[in-house]
Structure formats: structure tokens, C-alpha cells
Scaffold this motif. Structure first.
Motif, PDB file in Angstrom:
ATOM      1  N   GLU A  40     -95.537  40.836  37.348  1.00  0.00           N
ATOM      2  CA  GLU A  40     -95.679  39.681  38.238  1.00  0.00           C
ATOM      3  C   GLU A  40     -94.610  38.624  37.973  1.00  0.00           C
ATOM      4  N   ARG A  41     -94.101  38.596  36.749  1.00  0.00           N
ATOM      5  CA  ARG A  41     -93.144  37.555  36.348  1.00  0.00           C
ATOM      6  C   ARG A  41     -91.699  38.058  36.263  1.00  0.00           C
ATOM      7  N   LEU A  42     -91.448  39.297  36.621  1.00  0.00           N
ATOM      8  CA  LEU A  42     -90.130  39.899  36.419  1.00  0.00           C
ATOM      9  C   LEU A  42     -88.969  39.086  36.962  1.00  0.00           C
ATOM     10  N   GLU A  43     -89.128  38.492  38.103  1.00  0.00           N
ATOM     11  CA  GLU A  43     -88.016  37.773  38.736  1.00  0.00           C
ATOM     12  C   GLU A  43     -87.890  36.323  38.274  1.00  0.00           C
ATOM     13  N   ARG A  44     -88.801  35.881  37.436  1.00  0.00           N
ATOM     14  CA  ARG A  44     -88.768  34.481  37.006  1.00  0.00           C
ATOM     15  C   ARG A  44     -87.685  34.258  35.956  1.00  0.00           C
ATOM     16  N   TYR A 102     -99.352  40.747  26.671  1.00  0.00           N
ATOM     17  CA  TYR A 102     -99.428  40.827  28.120  1.00  0.00           C
ATOM     18  C   TYR A 102     -99.617  42.278  28.547  1.00  0.00           C
ATOM     19  N   SER A 103    -100.326  42.454  29.641  1.00  0.00           N
ATOM     20  CA  SER A 103    -100.416  43.772  30.258  1.00  0.00           C
ATOM     21  C   SER A 103     -99.122  44.024  31.036  1.00  0.00           C
ATOM     22  N   VAL A 104     -98.903  45.266  31.389  1.00  0.00           N
ATOM     23  CA  VAL A 104     -97.753  45.610  32.225  1.00  0.00           C
ATOM     24  C   VAL A 104     -97.827  44.831  33.538  1.00  0.00           C
ATOM     25  N   GLU A 110     -89.445  32.641  27.668  1.00  0.00           N
ATOM     26  CA  GLU A 110     -90.406  33.346  26.836  1.00  0.00           C
ATOM     27  C   GLU A 110     -89.829  34.732  26.608  1.00  0.00           C
ATOM     28  N   PHE A 111     -89.742  35.134  25.362  1.00  0.00           N
ATOM     29  CA  PHE A 111     -89.199  36.427  24.987  1.00  0.00           C
ATOM     30  C   PHE A 111     -90.355  37.403  24.831  1.00  0.00           C
ATOM     31  N   VAL A 112     -90.413  38.371  25.737  1.00  0.00           N
ATOM     32  CA  VAL A 112     -91.493  39.352  25.735  1.00  0.00           C
ATOM     33  C   VAL A 112     -90.914  40.673  25.239  1.00  0.00           C
ATOM     34  N   LEU A 113     -91.350  41.061  24.062  1.00  0.00           N
ATOM     35  CA  LEU A 113     -90.839  42.251  23.401  1.00  0.00           C
ATOM     36  C   LEU A 113     -91.578  43.497  23.853  1.00  0.00           C
ATOM     37  N   PHE A 114     -90.876  44.619  23.830  1.00  0.00           N
ATOM     38  CA  PHE A 114     -91.553  45.899  24.020  1.00  0.00           C
ATOM     39  C   PHE A 114     -90.860  46.981  23.205  1.00  0.00           C
ATOM     40  N   CYS A 115     -91.671  47.960  22.822  1.00  0.00           N
ATOM     41  CA  CYS A 115     -91.191  49.128  22.095  1.00  0.00           C
ATOM     42  C   CYS A 115     -91.741  50.347  22.821  1.00  0.00           C
ATOM     43  N   GLY A 116     -91.972  51.427  22.112  1.00  0.00           N
ATOM     44  CA  GLY A 116     -92.490  52.627  22.747  1.00  0.00           C
ATOM     45  C   GLY A 116     -93.964  52.548  23.081  1.00  0.00           C
ATOM     46  N   ALA A 117     -94.777  52.072  22.149  1.00  0.00           N
ATOM     47  CA  ALA A 117     -96.231  52.090  22.327  1.00  0.00           C
ATOM     48  C   ALA A 117     -96.889  50.727  22.135  1.00  0.00           C
ATOM     49  N   GLY A 118     -96.133  49.719  21.749  1.00  0.00           N
ATOM     50  CA  GLY A 118     -96.694  48.388  21.545  1.00  0.00           C
ATOM     51  C   GLY A 118     -97.003  48.061  20.099  1.00  0.00           C
ATOM     52  N   TRP A 119     -96.761  48.972  19.192  1.00  0.00           N
ATOM     53  CA  TRP A 119     -97.038  48.707  17.774  1.00  0.00           C
ATOM     54  C   TRP A 119     -95.890  47.944  17.125  1.00  0.00           C
ATOM     55  N   ARG A 120     -94.673  48.473  17.267  1.00  0.00           N
ATOM     56  CA  ARG A 120     -93.514  47.788  16.673  1.00  0.00           C
ATOM     57  C   ARG A 120     -93.333  46.414  17.292  1.00  0.00           C
ATOM     58  N   SER A 121     -93.568  46.307  18.605  1.00  0.00           N
ATOM     59  CA  SER A 121     -93.383  45.010  19.259  1.00  0.00           C
ATOM     60  C   SER A 121     -94.415  43.999  18.795  1.00  0.00           C
ATOM     61  N   ALA A 122     -95.629  44.442  18.483  1.00  0.00           N
ATOM     62  CA  ALA A 122     -96.635  43.517  17.938  1.00  0.00           C
ATOM     63  C   ALA A 122     -96.187  43.015  16.575  1.00  0.00           C
ATOM     64  N   HIS A 149     -95.598  40.138  23.507  1.00  0.00           N
ATOM     65  CA  HIS A 149     -95.221  41.539  23.637  1.00  0.00           C
ATOM     66  C   HIS A 149     -96.060  42.211  24.715  1.00  0.00           C
ATOM     67  N   ILE A 150     -95.642  43.424  25.116  1.00  0.00           N
ATOM     68  CA  ILE A 150     -96.316  44.177  26.175  1.00  0.00           C
ATOM     69  C   ILE A 150     -97.251  45.204  25.558  1.00  0.00           C
ATOM     70  N   ASP A 151     -98.514  45.144  25.945  1.00  0.00           N
ATOM     71  CA  ASP A 151     -99.512  46.097  25.482  1.00  0.00           C
ATOM     72  C   ASP A 151     -99.155  47.495  25.993  1.00  0.00           C
TER      73      ASP A 151
END
Length: 138
Positions: free
Chosen positions: A28-32, A21-23, A84-96, A112-114
Motif C-alpha cells: 500500500e505504501r510502495l509509491e510513497r 508489516y505485512s506484505v 522509514e527503512f523497511v528491511l526484508f530477507c528471505g523469510a523474515g528472520w534475519r530482517s527481524a 521489517h516485512i513479515d
């Protein structure tokens, strides 16, 4: 012993197999209630840079243990199949890589977040320090 598949190949392979997903899409889904952001960065990164409000911290080194109900380290937050569990790290590599590992374990509700937290901050996503997070709870 030479490396035959470098980190870039592993990240590219993971990116080809995981939902990204993009930021903007995540914001857009933060409050869901069906979204759970998961910060997989090291605690020292959170201390230095802050995190996303409402995210759950699950360090990369423990993630597979925390999501597996058979593990003595299992965390109940990961039992909610309605999220849905959306992972993020510093740059998107570890989360991928982490999202791919969770998919390999059988999870289908993971993405994960790009660009990771760096892109989140760059695009003006909401953040909080760990001190602000503690103050909210206390």
C-alpha cells in the motif's frame, strides 16, 4: 560449549521489539517517498531470485556499518531521517534480527516485512531481476 539461546529465541525476542508489516501493508505504501525498502539478503540470493523494485541492497553482514555515520562504510541513503527503512530477507528472520540491531543502535525509523521475500513473492508483490534493474539504470 552448548547453545543456551537458540536462533528461535533470538528471532522471537526481536519480533517482540520491532515493528512488523505485512506484505499488504508495505504494498500500500510502495509509491510513497517516505518508504525505503532494504533487501538485506546475500547478493547470491538476489541473483537467483530477484528483488523488489526500488529496494536498496544492504547485505546483512554490512548493515550496521552502512547505517552508522561514523563508519568508514557509511551509505548516505541511511541518513534520511524522513524515511522509514523497511528491511526484508528471505523469510523474515534475519530482517527481524537486523531491525532489532538497528533499533539498538538508536534508529527509530526501522521495521521489517513479515515472511520476507518469500511471502512477498507468494502474495504477488512486484519483483525484478538484477538484469532488469541494471537495464533501468543504464
Amino acid at each position: 560449549m552448548p547453545i543456551t539461546r537458540g536462533y528461535r529465541a533470538l528471532v522471537d525476542e526481536a519480533m517482540a521489539h520491532v515493528r512488523t508489516y505485512s506484505v499488504a501493508q508495505v504494498r500500500e505504501r510502495l509509491e510513497r517517498p517516505d518508504l525505503q525498502l532494504v533487501d538485506i539478503r546475500d547478493v547470491r540470493e538476489l541473483q537467483a531470485e530477484g528483488t523488489v523494485p526500488g529496494s536498496y541492497h544492504a547485505p546483512r553482514g554490512m548493515l550496521e556499518f552502512w547505517v552508522d555515520p561514523e563508519s568508514p562504510y557509511f551509505k548516505k541513503v541511511f541518513a534520511d531521517e524522513g524515511k522509514e527503512f523497511v528491511l526484508f530477507c528471505g523469510a523474515g528472520w534475519r530482517s527481524a534480527l537486523a531491525a532489532k540491531a538497528l533499533q539498538d543502535m538508536g534508529m527509530t525509523n526501522v521495521a521489517h516485512i513479515d515472511g520476507g521475500y518469500t511471502e512477498w513473492v507468494k502474495q504477488g508483490g512486484p519483483t525484478e531481476t538484477l538484469e532488469q534493474r541494471k537495464a533501468k539504470k543504464g
